[in-house]
Design an enzyme around this catalytic site. Structure first.
Site, PDB file in Angstrom:
ATOM      1  N   GLU A  72       1.000  -1.153  -0.148  1.00  0.00           N
ATOM      2  CA  GLU A  72       0.049   0.161   0.025  1.00  0.00           C
ATOM      3  C   GLU A  72       0.797   1.204   0.029  1.00  0.00           C
ATOM      4  O   GLU A  72       2.043   1.117   0.320  1.00  0.00           O
ATOM      5  CB  GLU A  72      -0.952   0.047   1.385  1.00  0.00           C
ATOM      6  CG  GLU A  72      -2.052  -1.059   1.267  1.00  0.00           C
ATOM      7  CD  GLU A  72      -2.920  -1.247   2.203  1.00  0.00           C
ATOM      8  OE1 GLU A  72      -3.998  -1.160   2.258  1.00  0.00           O
ATOM      9  OE2 GLU A  72      -2.450  -1.422   3.572  1.00  0.00           O
ATOM     10  N   CYS A  83       3.373   8.436   1.475  1.00  0.00           N
ATOM     11  CA  CYS A  83       3.994   7.718   2.585  1.00  0.00           C
ATOM     12  C   CYS A  83       4.291   6.101   1.808  1.00  0.00           C
ATOM     13  O   CYS A  83       3.120   5.461   1.184  1.00  0.00           O
ATOM     14  CB  CYS A  83       2.745   7.425   3.648  1.00  0.00           C
ATOM     15  SG  CYS A  83       3.338   6.123   4.752  1.00  0.00           S
ATOM     16  N   CYS A  88       6.070  -7.375   7.348  1.00  0.00           N
ATOM     17  CA  CYS A  88       7.111  -6.613   8.044  1.00  0.00           C
ATOM     18  C   CYS A  88       7.321  -7.656   9.086  1.00  0.00           C
ATOM     19  O   CYS A  88       6.697  -8.484   9.820  1.00  0.00           O
ATOM     20  CB  CYS A  88       6.749  -5.566   8.741  1.00  0.00           C
ATOM     21  SG  CYS A  88       8.029  -4.600   9.786  1.00  0.00           S
ATOM     22  N   CYS A 104       5.632  -5.948  15.787  1.00  0.00           N
ATOM     23  CA  CYS A 104       5.146  -4.842  16.670  1.00  0.00           C
ATOM     24  C   CYS A 104       3.700  -5.285  17.108  1.00  0.00           C
ATOM     25  O   CYS A 104       2.874  -5.175  15.811  1.00  0.00           O
ATOM     26  CB  CYS A 104       5.368  -3.322  16.647  1.00  0.00           C
ATOM     27  SG  CYS A 104       7.048  -3.063  16.235  1.00  0.00           S
ATOM     28  N   CYS A 160       0.578  -2.947  15.292  1.00  0.00           N
ATOM     29  CA  CYS A 160       0.768  -2.609  14.083  1.00  0.00           C
ATOM     30  C   CYS A 160       0.070  -3.609  13.120  1.00  0.00           C
ATOM     31  O   CYS A 160       0.712  -4.695  13.069  1.00  0.00           O
ATOM     32  CB  CYS A 160       2.243  -2.334  13.640  1.00  0.00           C
ATOM     33  SG  CYS A 160       2.442  -1.984  12.032  1.00  0.00           S
ATOM     34  N   CYS A 177      -1.769   5.379  10.039  1.00  0.00           N
ATOM     35  CA  CYS A 177      -0.593   5.024  10.788  1.00  0.00           C
ATOM     36  C   CYS A 177      -0.832   3.359  11.050  1.00  0.00           C
ATOM     37  O   CYS A 177      -1.938   3.468  12.301  1.00  0.00           O
ATOM     38  CB  CYS A 177      -0.129   5.950  11.673  1.00  0.00           C
ATOM     39  SG  CYS A 177       1.330   6.856  11.333  1.00  0.00           S
TER      40      CYS A 177
HETATM   41  N1  SAH Z   1       8.969   0.181  10.366  1.00  0.00           N
HETATM   42  C1  SAH Z   1       8.758   1.592  10.462  1.00  0.00           C
HETATM   43  C2  SAH Z   1       8.019   2.289   9.415  1.00  0.00           C
HETATM   44  C3  SAH Z   1       6.558   1.783   9.269  1.00  0.00           C
HETATM   45  S1  SAH Z   1       5.481   1.912  10.761  1.00  0.00           S
HETATM   46  C4  SAH Z   1       8.611   2.081  11.696  1.00  0.00           C
HETATM   47  O1  SAH Z   1       8.437   1.438  12.798  1.00  0.00           O
HETATM   48  O2  SAH Z   1       8.954   3.309  12.005  1.00  0.00           O
HETATM   49  C5  SAH Z   1       5.100   3.618  10.814  1.00  0.00           C
HETATM   50  C6  SAH Z   1       4.613   4.502  12.000  1.00  0.00           C
HETATM   51  O3  SAH Z   1       3.384   3.942  12.376  1.00  0.00           O
HETATM   52  C7  SAH Z   1       5.539   3.882  13.177  1.00  0.00           C
HETATM   53  O4  SAH Z   1       5.718   4.838  13.806  1.00  0.00           O
HETATM   54  C8  SAH Z   1       4.726   2.853  13.753  1.00  0.00           C
HETATM   55  O5  SAH Z   1       5.050   2.536  15.120  1.00  0.00           O
HETATM   56  C9  SAH Z   1       3.221   3.637  13.591  1.00  0.00           C
HETATM   57  N2  SAH Z   1       2.261   2.749  14.035  1.00  0.00           N
HETATM   58  C10 SAH Z   1       2.034   1.330  13.834  1.00  0.00           C
HETATM   59  N3  SAH Z   1       1.031   0.961  14.108  1.00  0.00           N
HETATM   60  C11 SAH Z   1       0.185   1.824  14.531  1.00  0.00           C
HETATM   61  C12 SAH Z   1      -1.290   1.893  15.212  1.00  0.00           C
HETATM   62  N4  SAH Z   1      -2.038   1.042  15.397  1.00  0.00           N
HETATM   63  N5  SAH Z   1      -1.605   3.340  15.537  1.00  0.00           N
HETATM   64  C13 SAH Z   1      -0.711   4.489  15.423  1.00  0.00           C
HETATM   65  N6  SAH Z   1       0.579   4.086  14.707  1.00  0.00           N
HETATM   66  C14 SAH Z   1       0.923   3.020  14.759  1.00  0.00           C
END
Ligand code: SAH
Length: 372
Positions: A95, A108, A115, A119, A122, A335
């Site tokens: 995406e 973005c 990934c 986490c 996410c 995000c």
């Molecule tokens: N892997 C990289 C980039 C992709 S995630 C990273 O972790 O930075 C982009 C951003 O979205 C990161 O800051 C991540 O922590 C955040 N993110 C992931 N899941 C989220 C959620 N459910 N709500 C808000 N932010 C989230």
């Protein structure tokens, strides 16, 4: 499975020269400039570069296929946010999100399909790792977004889509260089976001182009961060801070920390105080966003009131923070919601249509300056 993963944007200048030499049987001369300009100034598929002769165009169309096939396109925020789901040559799905603001347009981009960082909050982390994207597949996301943006110039690119950019370092960096050289994006408008891969941050610090670094922190004590961002077990907070310091010293760029506020998990006054103590010596800017809902994580984002209280506590302890306005929630483009699986229905969450705020800084959301 279809073709091998590739995009016409995988070819750098010398690879295009070699390809043209092969097709023409002679040095390509100005044909190379025409092809390059067609791809990067015209944002055209090779078949549509009409400065080239028809026979060459059809050869090129075969040898330089587009890497991204549009599977779906969704538009939200009154037309100001567009999300694409692309099907790649091997059927992987990724995406991309384009966001227009008054003063800029930001894309973005994804750097991996899935990934491996796991986490739990996410959506991409929940689906696991599929594969790295190629340089061309990353660059092509920006080209396609710019095509859609038309007269509104894409000014900023954030590497905050699916995947961990520093786990696909070489291809991501080659994409950064191409965006800079061929599409004219300035390094200070490019932001790489990472969970905190320390060796990758140290490598970034040594690059010639000083790009912005965003670190997804979410916790400022190792015990909680080990849980929320599992890679912390490998590179804990003290090592991460050292690497961030190296990046700041080498590039002069401001560091930012991303902090998704999760109710009763990392939104208490003590969390804010620990975060302020961690961020202050680095002069880092903190971006706050209430956690967006995802299908596989049972917690919820912090209420508006808790977000404001958290921001106040940070400010009282000398840290700079911005509350970010979520973009694209109604099209699941916010995000952490990027997840290339069309069968998943996101859970309902009362706070997900929060719309206050104005935009000014880089990033996939608009920003709401802290109240005085
Ligand atoms: N892997 C990289 C980039 C992709 S995630 C990273 O972790 O930075 C982009 C951003 O979205 C990161 O800051 C991540 O922590 C955040 N993110 C992931 N899941 C989220 C959620 N459910 N709500 C808000 N932010 C989230």
């Amino acid at each position: 499975m279809g073709r091998l993963p590739s995009s016409c944007y995988d070819h750098d200048h010398s690879a295009l020269e070699a390809l043209l030499t092969d097709l023409l049987g002679t040095a390509p001369g100005y044909r190379l400039d025409q092809l390059w300009q067609g791809l990067y100034d015209g944002l055209l598929d090779p078949a549509a570069i009409t400065t080239l002769p028809a026979s060459l165009r059809s050869d090129l169309a075969e040898r330089l296929p587009a890497g991204l096939v549009e599977e779906t396109r969704s538009v939200g925020d009154g037309g100001e946010t567009t999300k694409w789901l692309w099907r790649l040559a091997d059927d992987a799905l990724v995406e991309t999100v384009l966001m227009h603001y008054d003063d800029r347009s930001t894309v973005c981009v994804s750097t991996q399909s899935g990934c491996a960082m796991a986490c739990g909050f996410c959506a991409t982390g929940q689906m696991g790792f599929d594969r790295n994207l190629t340089t061309g597949e990353i660059v092509e996301q920006v080209v396609r977004a710019q095509r859609q943006a038309g007269e509104r110039r894409v000014s900023n690119v954030v590497f905050m889509g699916m995947g961990e950019p520093l786990a696909n370092y070489d291809r991501t960096w080659a994409a950064v260089e191409r965006l800079h050289e061929a599409l004219g994006l300035s390094a200070r408008h490019l932001t790489i976001s990472t969970v905190g891969l320390v060796p990758g941050i140290r490598r970034l610090a040594e690059e010639d182009l000083p790009v912005n670094l965003a670190v997804s922190l979410h916790a400022a004590d190792d015990e909680l961060r080990d849980e929320l961002v599992p890679i912390n077990r490998r590179w804990p907070l003290a090592e991460l801070a050292d690497a961030c310091r190296t990046h700041i010293d080498a590039t002069g760029r401001r560091l930012s920390f991303e902090w998704a506020l999760i109710h009763d998990v990392n939104d208490r006054p003590g969390d804010a105080r620990r975060l302020a103590a961690y961020a202050r010596p680095l002069g880092a800017h903190i971006n706050l966003i209430p956690l967006n809902p995802t299908p596989g994580w049972p917690t919820r984002g912090s209420s508006r009131q808790r977000v404001l209280a958290f921001a106040d506590e940070l400010r009282n302890h000398g840290a700079n923070a911005t509350i970010r306005r979520t973009r694209g929630t109604e099209i699941d483009a916010a995000c952490g919601q990027l997840r290339a699986n069309r069968t998943v229905t996101p859970v309902a969450w009362p706070g997900r249509r929060q719309t206050d705020g104005t935009g000014s800084a880089d990033g996939p959301q608009g920003d709401l300056p802290l109240p005085d």
